[in-house]
Design an enzyme around this catalytic site. Structure first.
Site, mmCIF file in Angstrom:
data_model
loop_
_atom_site.group_PDB
_atom_site.id
_atom_site.type_symbol
_atom_site.label_atom_id
_atom_site.label_comp_id
_atom_site.label_asym_id
_atom_site.label_seq_id
_atom_site.Cartn_x
_atom_site.Cartn_y
_atom_site.Cartn_z
ATOM 1 N N CYS A 24 0.896 -1.173 0.000
ATOM 2 C CA CYS A 24 0.000 0.000 0.000
ATOM 3 C C CYS A 24 0.926 1.212 0.000
ATOM 4 O O CYS A 24 1.143 1.855 1.025
ATOM 5 C CB CYS A 24 -0.874 0.002 1.245
ATOM 6 N N ALA A 25 1.484 1.527 -1.156
ATOM 7 C CA ALA A 25 2.692 2.352 -1.186
ATOM 8 C C ALA A 25 2.469 3.835 -1.468
ATOM 9 O O ALA A 25 3.331 4.651 -1.133
ATOM 10 C CB ALA A 25 3.648 1.786 -2.248
ATOM 11 N N ALA A 26 1.372 4.185 -2.129
ATOM 12 C CA ALA A 26 1.224 5.561 -2.599
ATOM 13 C C ALA A 26 0.885 6.524 -1.457
ATOM 14 O O ALA A 26 0.162 6.124 -0.537
ATOM 15 C CB ALA A 26 0.133 5.612 -3.663
ATOM 16 N N PRO A 27 1.395 7.755 -1.494
ATOM 17 C CA PRO A 27 2.185 8.387 -2.568
ATOM 18 C C PRO A 27 3.697 8.165 -2.476
ATOM 19 O O PRO A 27 4.421 8.807 -3.199
ATOM 20 C CB PRO A 27 1.857 9.868 -2.384
ATOM 21 N N GLY A 28 4.159 7.291 -1.576
ATOM 22 C CA GLY A 28 5.563 6.909 -1.662
ATOM 23 C C GLY A 28 6.489 7.439 -0.589
ATOM 24 O O GLY A 28 7.713 7.337 -0.725
ATOM 25 N N SER A 29 5.949 7.957 0.524
ATOM 26 C CA SER A 29 6.840 8.451 1.595
ATOM 27 C C SER A 29 7.732 7.314 2.078
ATOM 28 O O SER A 29 8.957 7.440 2.147
ATOM 29 C CB SER A 29 6.045 8.937 2.802
ATOM 30 N N LYS A 30 7.064 6.194 2.413
ATOM 31 C CA LYS A 30 7.850 5.083 2.971
ATOM 32 C C LYS A 30 8.608 4.355 1.869
ATOM 33 O O LYS A 30 9.702 3.846 2.101
ATOM 34 C CB LYS A 30 6.941 4.152 3.782
ATOM 35 N N ASP A 74 1.561 -0.753 5.207
ATOM 36 C CA ASP A 74 1.071 0.533 5.736
ATOM 37 C C ASP A 74 -0.356 0.711 5.202
ATOM 38 O O ASP A 74 -0.572 1.401 4.215
ATOM 39 C CB ASP A 74 2.003 1.646 5.240
ATOM 40 N N CYS A 90 -2.037 4.869 10.864
ATOM 41 C CA CYS A 90 -1.990 6.174 11.541
ATOM 42 C C CYS A 90 -3.318 6.381 12.259
ATOM 43 O O CYS A 90 -3.937 7.433 12.147
ATOM 44 C CB CYS A 90 -1.677 7.300 10.562
#
Ligand SMILES: C[S@@+](CC[C@H](N)C(=O)[O-])C[C@H]1O[C@@H](n2cnc3c(N)ncnc32)[C@H](O)[C@@H]1O
Length: 307
Positions: free
Chosen positions: A105-111, A182, A235
């Site tokens: 669950c990657a977007a928008p890509g912080s992690k 995430d 979060c």
């Protein structure tokens, strides 16, 4: 008020409520794929931005003013605007150079961009999201940050197909060394950044999203090799989306919760909520309440695949 629901779980209700009403400090992470912390700090100095380097993660700079999203260091991909506590799960995941890592669950890509930097932009990082619009933001963030070890996929993470990554889905070991899960959540812990975050809150939504979270975490465990690490993060404060999800997955998959230390003040996972008891090991998860470190709220657990 939604947050009153959590009064029985916090050690200092007044401090918790007061923190939730304060705006969130602006934080950037230095992108070490492209530069060093010293060079990024020199660029911020030259642009007249004041900041404090955070002790617990030296790539994080807490700014005196708003994010320098229109400054040259940002355009060059030296900086990534990231909420301080959201840098925690990648630290717990601890990806190594050369490994295969899944970010379902990657977007928008912080992690994703943080994981890539920790892997020295080597190995293979699969960044998946089911939302194409958000994936396009991820692609542009990854490009700006100069990340090249990335494969971007657009699947429902509950049924993530292993076909692109294995010769055969029945391969003896699944392909990934680690996964950082995430999940989408009710975002209660983002109320400092987005005061409207709780406007559409309902118990029905918590229950619906918890089902999605359980299925995404289960699939991530199934795609990770024996001995591999799976980090689960949200979060949000709701135990329905945190400890209850872990409790379910512990019963359904060959996985256990492991102890870990983090350089922030945290509280253990809760083992009882609304008359339900969870597996005692959910205590090994960490809750970050906003008043403990002047951050947003977060939940993080580390699991090891056992077979
Ligand atoms: C908390 S956000 C991820 C934030 C991201 N990890 C970061 O650090 O920038 C959750 C993401 O899950 C995605 N999502 C929701 N349901 C999904 C599903 N079934 N499969 C894959 N992704 C999903 C959403 O589009 C959203 O981008």
């Amino acid at each position: 008020m939604v947050l009153e629901r959590y009064d029985p779980l916090v050690d200092d209700v007044d401090a918790f409520r007061a923190a939730c009403e304060r705006p969130l400090p602006s934080v950037v992470r230095v992108n070490t794929v492209k530069t060093t912390v010293d060079r990024a700090m020199a660029a911020l100095d030259a642009d007249g931005h004041g900041y404090d380097r955070l002790d617990w993660l030296p790539e994080l700079l807490r700014l005196d003013s708003d994010s320098p999203g229109t400054s040259w260091p940002y355009f060059h991909g030296w900086l990534y605007g990231q909420e301080e506590v959201s840098a925690l799960p990648a630290l717990v995941c601890d990806p190594q150079p050369g490994e295969r890592v899944l970010d379902p669950c990657a977007a928008p890509g912080s992690k994703t961009t943080q994981l890539a930097a920790m892997m020295d932009d080597t190995g293979t990082l699969v960044a998946n999201d089911n939302n194409l619009g958000r994936l396009s933001a991820l692609r542009s963030n990854a490009e700006r940050c100069g990340v090249t070890n990335l494969v971007v996929t657009n699947q429902d993470a509950r049924n993530l197909s292993l076909k692109p990554f294995t010769a055969d889905e029945s391969d003896e070991q699944p392909p990934f060394d680690r996964a950082l899960v995430d999940v989408p959540c009710s975002c209660e812990g983002t109320v400092r950044k987005n005061p409207d975050a709780l406007d559409d809150w309902s118990v029905g939504h918590l229950e619906q999203i918890a089902g999605v979270q359980r299925d995404i975490l289960r699939r991530a465990v199934q795609t990770t090799r024996e001995g591999g690490t799976v980090v689960y993060s949200t979060c949000t404060f709701a135990p329905e989306e945190n400890e209850a999800v872990l409790d379910h997955v512990l019963r359904e998959e060959p996985v256990e919760l492991v102890e870990f230390d983090v350089p922030l003040e945290t509280r253990p996972g809760v083992t009882e909520w609304n008359g339900e008891a969870y597996a005692p090991s959910v205590e090994r998860a960490k809750r970050v309440w906003p008043h403990l470190n002047d951050t947003g709220g977060f939940f993080c657990a580390k699991l090891e695949v056992t077979a």
